[in-house]
Design a protein around this motif. Structure first.
Motif, PDB file in Angstrom:
ATOM      1  N   LEU A 135       0.833  -1.205   0.000  1.00  0.00           N
ATOM      2  CA  LEU A 135       0.000   0.000   0.000  1.00  0.00           C
ATOM      3  C   LEU A 135       0.862   1.248   0.000  1.00  0.00           C
ATOM      4  N   ALA A 136       1.964   1.195   0.735  1.00  0.00           N
ATOM      5  CA  ALA A 136       2.884   2.331   0.759  1.00  0.00           C
ATOM      6  C   ALA A 136       3.520   2.538  -0.609  1.00  0.00           C
ATOM      7  N   VAL A 137       3.907   1.458  -1.269  1.00  0.00           N
ATOM      8  CA  VAL A 137       4.496   1.545  -2.610  1.00  0.00           C
ATOM      9  C   VAL A 137       3.509   2.182  -3.580  1.00  0.00           C
ATOM     10  N   GLN A 138       2.271   1.728  -3.536  1.00  0.00           N
ATOM     11  CA  GLN A 138       1.256   2.246  -4.437  1.00  0.00           C
ATOM     12  C   GLN A 138       1.022   3.743  -4.214  1.00  0.00           C
ATOM     13  N   ALA A 139       0.786   4.126  -2.962  1.00  0.00           N
ATOM     14  CA  ALA A 139       0.472   5.516  -2.665  1.00  0.00           C
ATOM     15  C   ALA A 139       1.645   6.442  -2.965  1.00  0.00           C
ATOM     16  N   CYS A 140       2.851   6.028  -2.597  1.00  0.00           N
ATOM     17  CA  CYS A 140       4.010   6.888  -2.839  1.00  0.00           C
ATOM     18  C   CYS A 140       4.302   7.046  -4.327  1.00  0.00           C
ATOM     19  N   THR A 141       4.023   6.010  -5.098  1.00  0.00           N
ATOM     20  CA  THR A 141       4.169   6.141  -6.546  1.00  0.00           C
ATOM     21  C   THR A 141       3.194   7.171  -7.086  1.00  0.00           C
ATOM     22  N   GLU A 142       1.959   7.105  -6.653  1.00  0.00           N
ATOM     23  CA  GLU A 142       0.966   8.080  -7.095  1.00  0.00           C
ATOM     24  C   GLU A 142       1.371   9.492  -6.695  1.00  0.00           C
ATOM     25  N   LEU A 143       2.054   9.622  -5.565  1.00  0.00           N
ATOM     26  CA  LEU A 143       2.441  10.936  -5.052  1.00  0.00           C
ATOM     27  C   LEU A 143       3.769  11.424  -5.614  1.00  0.00           C
ATOM     28  N   GLY A 144       4.438  10.628  -6.447  1.00  0.00           N
ATOM     29  CA  GLY A 144       5.599  11.132  -7.166  1.00  0.00           C
ATOM     30  C   GLY A 144       6.958  10.684  -6.704  1.00  0.00           C
ATOM     31  N   VAL A 145       7.068   9.634  -5.868  1.00  0.00           N
ATOM     32  CA  VAL A 145       8.380   9.191  -5.427  1.00  0.00           C
ATOM     33  C   VAL A 145       9.195   8.719  -6.633  1.00  0.00           C
ATOM     34  N   ASP A 146      10.514   8.908  -6.569  1.00  0.00           N
ATOM     35  CA  ASP A 146      11.380   8.605  -7.716  1.00  0.00           C
ATOM     36  C   ASP A 146      12.027   7.231  -7.649  1.00  0.00           C
ATOM     37  N   ALA A 147      12.178   6.682  -6.466  1.00  0.00           N
ATOM     38  CA  ALA A 147      12.780   5.361  -6.306  1.00  0.00           C
ATOM     39  C   ALA A 147      12.211   4.718  -5.052  1.00  0.00           C
ATOM     40  N   ILE A 148      12.171   3.385  -5.058  1.00  0.00           N
ATOM     41  CA  ILE A 148      11.622   2.632  -3.944  1.00  0.00           C
ATOM     42  C   ILE A 148      12.586   1.497  -3.617  1.00  0.00           C
ATOM     43  N   ILE A 149      12.951   1.394  -2.340  1.00  0.00           N
ATOM     44  CA  ILE A 149      13.908   0.376  -1.925  1.00  0.00           C
ATOM     45  C   ILE A 149      13.330  -0.420  -0.755  1.00  0.00           C
ATOM     46  N   PRO A 150      13.209  -1.733  -0.888  1.00  0.00           N
ATOM     47  CA  PRO A 150      12.752  -2.552   0.238  1.00  0.00           C
ATOM     48  C   PRO A 150      13.850  -2.646   1.304  1.00  0.00           C
ATOM     49  N   TRP A 151      13.412  -2.630   2.553  1.00  0.00           N
ATOM     50  CA  TRP A 151      14.356  -2.752   3.676  1.00  0.00           C
ATOM     51  C   TRP A 151      13.886  -3.872   4.590  1.00  0.00           C
ATOM     52  N   GLN A 152      14.706  -4.893   4.728  1.00  0.00           N
ATOM     53  CA  GLN A 152      14.393  -5.986   5.650  1.00  0.00           C
ATOM     54  C   GLN A 152      14.908  -5.593   7.022  1.00  0.00           C
ATOM     55  N   ALA A 153      14.107  -4.827   7.738  1.00  0.00           N
ATOM     56  CA  ALA A 153      14.496  -4.319   9.047  1.00  0.00           C
ATOM     57  C   ALA A 153      14.488  -5.435  10.078  1.00  0.00           C
ATOM     58  N   GLY A 154      15.120  -5.182  11.192  1.00  0.00           N
ATOM     59  CA  GLY A 154      15.207  -6.189  12.237  1.00  0.00           C
ATOM     60  C   GLY A 154      13.857  -6.655  12.742  1.00  0.00           C
ATOM     61  N   ARG A 155      12.894  -5.753  12.783  1.00  0.00           N
ATOM     62  CA  ARG A 155      11.571  -6.101  13.284  1.00  0.00           C
ATOM     63  C   ARG A 155      10.562  -6.407  12.182  1.00  0.00           C
ATOM     64  N   SER A 156      11.017  -6.515  10.953  1.00  0.00           N
ATOM     65  CA  SER A 156      10.102  -6.858   9.857  1.00  0.00           C
ATOM     66  C   SER A 156       9.560  -8.269  10.065  1.00  0.00           C
ATOM     67  N   VAL A 157       8.236  -8.390  10.090  1.00  0.00           N
ATOM     68  CA  VAL A 157       7.614  -9.706  10.208  1.00  0.00           C
ATOM     69  C   VAL A 157       7.777 -10.468   8.899  1.00  0.00           C
ATOM     70  N   SER A 158       7.543  -9.771   7.799  1.00  0.00           N
ATOM     71  CA  SER A 158       7.732 -10.373   6.483  1.00  0.00           C
ATOM     72  C   SER A 158       9.227 -10.505   6.196  1.00  0.00           C
ATOM     73  N   ARG A 159       9.618 -11.649   5.632  1.00  0.00           N
ATOM     74  CA  ARG A 159      11.024 -11.879   5.304  1.00  0.00           C
ATOM     75  C   ARG A 159      11.132 -12.313   3.849  1.00  0.00           C
ATOM     76  N   TRP A 160      12.073 -11.697   3.133  1.00  0.00           N
ATOM     77  CA  TRP A 160      12.358 -12.102   1.760  1.00  0.00           C
ATOM     78  C   TRP A 160      13.674 -12.871   1.770  1.00  0.00           C
ATOM     79  N   ASN A 161      13.590 -14.158   1.487  1.00  0.00           N
ATOM     80  CA  ASN A 161      14.785 -14.991   1.430  1.00  0.00           C
ATOM     81  C   ASN A 161      14.758 -15.819   0.159  1.00  0.00           C
TER      82      ASN A 161
END
Length: 242
Positions: free
Chosen positions: A94-120
């Motif tokens: 949802l954040a990716v979608q909204a920020c794109t509509e609002l004009g963000v220029d780049a998007i970077i995923p961050w696997q933070a220490g407390r991120s429940v979702s994990r990309w492996n």
């Protein structure tokens, strides 16, 4: 407003020539949006090229558009990047979608220490592609001339390394400084948004030590899906985009 469609760059067609939509974009144009022969539409490549034209053939397998005018939109002089922590459910999306509509220029995923979702493993490529697809569709809906780039996931140390070349603003409800009070006089800006449980203390310490600035948005605590878009709105005003 005319319907807008996207093709892969480079888009080289000039007035008097034609451009063709094929594959999924043609199906979307003719099968979903129901474009008709004679209808005025716009076409972009997400890299600045912007065409206005008229549909001359409308089929789910091929849509042909005669080009009437062409404009080249320059890339933003100052780039704004969303560094979004992975989150459970679809909150990061949802954040990716909204920020794109609002004009963000780049998007970077961050696997933070407390991120429940994990990309492996294979999830990394699938996750990046999923975000890129969401950004593409949101950019098309918003009629953007430039698509935001979705990069590979980064670590906290990767974010810290960015502090030497741009202003890194970490959204943190406990910060004493409001984002609206920060002077953004020059350079690129990165907005760092933590996961549902907030950014861990050691990660905050590492980012601040590297030169990042912690900022807050008012007196309430926003969801990870809401904080980025809200902050981007403030930055858009500060940079004169709005």
């Amino acid at each position: 407003m005319a319907l807008h469609f996207l093709v892969d760059p480079p888009l080289i067609a000039r007035p008097g020539e034609s451009v063709e939509l094929t594959g999924a974009e043609a199906h979307h144009a003719a099968g979903v949006r129901r474009v008709r022969v004679g209808e005025a539409v716009t076409v972009g490549d997400g890299a600045g090229a912007w065409l206005e034209g008229s549909v001359t053939a409308a089929d789910p397998k091929l849509v042909r558009i005669d080009v009437i005018s062409r404009v080249e939109h320059p890339a933003p002089a100052r780039r704004v990047t969303l560094i979004q922590a992975l989150a459970k459910g679809d909150r990061d999306e949802l954040a990716v979608q909204a920020c794109t509509e609002l004009g963000v220029d780049a998007i970077i995923p961050w696997q933070a220490g407390r991120s429940v979702s994990r990309w492996n493993g294979p999830k990394v490529e699938r996750g990046v592609q999923r975000w890129a697809t969401i950004a593409r569709e949101a950019a098309k809906q918003a009629h953007r001339a430039w698509l935001p780039v979705v990069a590979a996931p980064v670590s906290t140390s990767d974010i810290a390394a960015r502090c030497g070349s741009e202003r890194v603003l970490v959204l943190e409800p406990t910060a004493t400084r409001r984002l609206s009070d920060v002077e953004l006089s020059d350079g690129d800006v990165s907005l760092v948004v933590g996961p549902e449980g907030g950014i861990a203390a050691d990660e905050l310490d590492a980012l601040v030590a590297a030169g990042a600035l912690t900022v807050r948005l008012g007196d309430t605590v926003l969801r990870t899906s809401t904080a980025g878009p809200a902050a981007l709105g403030v930055v858009n005003v500060a940079l004169g985009r709005w």
